[in-house]
Design a protein around this motif. Structure first.
Motif, PDB file in Angstrom:
ATOM      1  N   ASP A  56       0.831  -1.220   0.000  1.00 42.27           N
ATOM      2  CA  ASP A  56       0.000   0.000   0.000  1.00 42.27           C
ATOM      3  C   ASP A  56       0.856   1.256   0.000  1.00 42.27           C
ATOM      4  N   TYR A  57       2.040   1.163   0.585  1.00 47.89           N
ATOM      5  CA  TYR A  57       2.949   2.320   0.645  1.00 47.89           C
ATOM      6  C   TYR A  57       4.261   1.918  -0.014  1.00 47.89           C
ATOM      7  N   ILE A  58       4.603   2.602  -1.106  1.00 52.11           N
ATOM      8  CA  ILE A  58       5.855   2.319  -1.820  1.00 52.11           C
ATOM      9  C   ILE A  58       6.696   3.591  -1.717  1.00 52.11           C
ATOM     10  N   ILE A  59       7.776   3.495  -0.935  1.00 53.45           N
ATOM     11  CA  ILE A  59       8.474   4.703  -0.494  1.00 53.45           C
ATOM     12  C   ILE A  59       9.855   4.758  -1.124  1.00 53.45           C
ATOM     13  N   THR A  60      10.071   5.742  -1.981  1.00 52.41           N
ATOM     14  CA  THR A  60      11.310   5.826  -2.763  1.00 52.41           C
ATOM     15  C   THR A  60      12.313   6.783  -2.109  1.00 52.41           C
ATOM     16  N   MET A  61      13.610   6.507  -2.371  1.00 48.60           N
ATOM     17  CA  MET A  61      14.670   7.260  -1.688  1.00 48.60           C
ATOM     18  C   MET A  61      15.089   8.523  -2.431  1.00 48.60           C
ATOM     19  N   ASP A  62      15.133   8.463  -3.785  1.00 50.65           N
ATOM     20  CA  ASP A  62      15.544   9.687  -4.497  1.00 50.65           C
ATOM     21  C   ASP A  62      14.650   9.926  -5.711  1.00 50.65           C
ATOM     22  N   ASP A  63      14.897  11.027  -6.405  1.00 55.61           N
ATOM     23  CA  ASP A  63      14.009  11.428  -7.504  1.00 55.61           C
ATOM     24  C   ASP A  63      14.038  10.432  -8.649  1.00 55.61           C
ATOM     25  N   SER A  64      15.208   9.847  -8.874  1.00 52.68           N
ATOM     26  CA  SER A  64      15.325   8.859  -9.944  1.00 52.68           C
ATOM     27  C   SER A  64      14.503   7.609  -9.616  1.00 52.68           C
ATOM     28  N   ASN A  65      14.619   7.118  -8.382  1.00 55.38           N
ATOM     29  CA  ASN A  65      13.802   5.953  -7.973  1.00 55.38           C
ATOM     30  C   ASN A  65      12.317   6.289  -8.099  1.00 55.38           C
ATOM     31  N   TYR A  66      11.959   7.490  -7.678  1.00 57.47           N
ATOM     32  CA  TYR A  66      10.550   7.913  -7.710  1.00 57.47           C
ATOM     33  C   TYR A  66      10.022   7.874  -9.143  1.00 57.47           C
ATOM     34  N   ARG A  67      10.798   8.483 -10.046  1.00 55.73           N
ATOM     35  CA  ARG A  67      10.374   8.521 -11.466  1.00 55.73           C
ATOM     36  C   ARG A  67      10.256   7.113 -12.036  1.00 55.73           C
ATOM     37  N   ASN A  68      11.235   6.269 -11.744  1.00 55.76           N
ATOM     38  CA  ASN A  68      11.221   4.901 -12.294  1.00 55.76           C
ATOM     39  C   ASN A  68      10.033   4.089 -11.782  1.00 55.76           C
ATOM     40  N   VAL A  69       9.723   4.230 -10.503  1.00 56.39           N
ATOM     41  CA  VAL A  69       8.612   3.453  -9.933  1.00 56.39           C
ATOM     42  C   VAL A  69       7.276   3.994 -10.434  1.00 56.39           C
ATOM     43  N   VAL A  70       7.146   5.321 -10.465  1.00 53.31           N
ATOM     44  CA  VAL A  70       5.890   5.911 -10.953  1.00 53.31           C
ATOM     45  C   VAL A  70       5.657   5.530 -12.417  1.00 53.31           C
TER      46      VAL A  70
END
Ligand code: 4NP
Length: 155
Positions: free
Chosen positions: A83-97
């Protein structure tokens, strides 16, 4: 049951540490039955490896265990299982989204630093090439964010 997946690039430094700190804090509250906690990396580069020895050392100094072995983020199963997918940096965030299948999936993805109370930053920096101070800094940030994330999920 609340399910939390921490995501970084290699799953050998930042996200296994977030997992270890968060789990320890959940245990201190006696809430381990109510949480499913895991971590993953967007890259497959370190799959099957233990957390980086330097990260284990700096986490150990503060009393945290990092037993998890690296695995790659799996968009098919991880969006279903967490339910909560928590990314560490902007690159991880973009890739997961970018791997999200729906608006519901996208809404599960949040930045770790958005939970920080003490640190006014937008990314958990990759400590891999930053020496000892980099690992201590990551510990400080992750303790801050984990404290507030747990407060939010138990309020
Ligand atoms: P992590 O750190 O994403 O926090 O696990 C890294 C570990 C390894 C590499 C990069 C980041 N690497 O390039 O091998």
């Amino acid at each position: 049951m609340k399910s939390v997946l921490f995501v970084c690039l290699g799953n050998i430094c930042r996200s296994p540490t977030a997992e270890g700190i968060f789990l320890q804090k959940v245990k201190e509250l006696g809430l381990e039955d109510q949480f499913k906690i895991d971590s993953a990396g967007t890259s497959a580069h370190h799959v099957g490896e233990e957390a980086d020895g330097r990260m284990q050392f700096h986490a150990g100094k503060r009393g945290y265990n990092l037993p998890s072995l690296a695995r790659q983020f799996n968009p098919k199963t991880d969006f279903l299982n967490f339910d909560y997918i928590i990314t560490m940096d902007d690159s991880n965030y973009r890739n997961v989204v970018a791997d999200a299948h729906s608006e519901d999936d996208r809404n599960k993805v949040q930045k770790m630093t958005s939970f920080c109370k003490v640190h006014n930053i937008t990314e958990v920096p990759d400590p891999y090439y930053r020496g000892e101070a980099g690992f201590e800094h990551v510990m400080d940030i992750l303790e801050d964010a984990c404290t507030e994330l747990l407060a939010k999920l138990t309020e």
